[in-house]
Scaffold this motif. Structure first.
Motif: not given
Length: 251
Positions: A159-170, A175-182, A244-250
């Protein structure tokens, strides 16, 4: 004017085909297939199955050889650009030789044409050369990303959060900045293993009879995923997977 449909056919399940895609296949006079070799014959087989099921009797199928490319290049961007250029030459030759004035051709694209596929860019390159003229229309399809989320019964974003699509190379660069779901595609180096505290939702050959799924904390399931991925690639000669790789909430 000649017309070409770029048709997204889904992630592997024949039932992924949309009504719009089925109608486009039914209007097609010529189907263009690029053969990737024996190890990827199943990719062609699904396309042929859909053509047989939805096309008109008078349709024609023409095939070209998909050019090979270096999978571990020093210059990744340049290598991909060269490969796309060589693909465009093969496809342009097929279109010029087999698609007559007033006819409709189709290129059946795995997943969705807008996501990690080069067909749109290749057709644009052909048109820019100005020697072969046609118009084209893109028909969206169910991507491996949306199919993966459905199989795991999850949303791609929170909810209210972006996600990013990327490659294993990147991802291997950090970890991409500004997102917790990749969402990660094309990860031959298993970059997810560098994030043991994240949760992973992984799938390979999603939607096919060879489908593989795994999920959990990376530190707990990484070895299993690497083992299953390696074995599957050796068995089939290729692998198509995403996660999908997802950071757990802190707290």
């Amino acid at each position: 004017m000649r017309k070409i449909y770029v048709v997204g056919i889904g992630a592997g399940d024949p039932d992924h085909l949309t009504l719009q895609a089925a109608k486009a296949i039914g209007r097609t006079d010529v189907f263009f297939l690029l053969d990737k070799g024996e190890t990827k014959a199943s990719l062609v087989e699904l396309r042929e199955r859909l053509i047989k099921g939805y096309s008109q009797p008078r349709k024609r199928i023409v095939e070209g050889r998909d050019p090979d490319r270096d999978r571990t290049p020093a210059d990744y961007t340049g290598t991909v650009a060269d490969w796309r250029h060589r693909r465009s030459l093969v496809l342009e030759e097929l279109i010029a030789a087999h698609l007559k004035d007033g006819e409709t051709g189709s290129i059946l694209v795995w997943g969705d044409p807008s996501l990690f596929d080069s067909t749109i860019a290749i057709l644009e390159e052909i048109l820019e050369r100005g020697e072969t003229v046609f118009e084209f229309e893109v028909i969206p399809g169910i991507s491996s990303v949306s199919a993966l989320a459905a199989k795991h019964r999850i949303g791609l974003n929170r909810v209210g959060q972006p996600f990013q699509v990327t490659t294993g190379r990147r991802l291997a660069e950090g970890w991409p900045e500004g997102v917790d779901d990749v969402v990660v595609m094309l990860d031959a180096q298993h970059a997810f293993t560098g994030h043991p505290e994240a949760d992973i939702y992984w799938g390979a050959y999603v939607g096919t009879s060879d489908e593989l799924l795994a999920s959990g904390r990376v530190g707990d399931v990484a070895d299993e995923i690497v083992e299953r991925r390696t074995a599957a690639r050796e068995e089939h000669g290729w692998i198509m997977d995403t996660y999908l790789l997802r950071r757990r909430p802190t707290r």
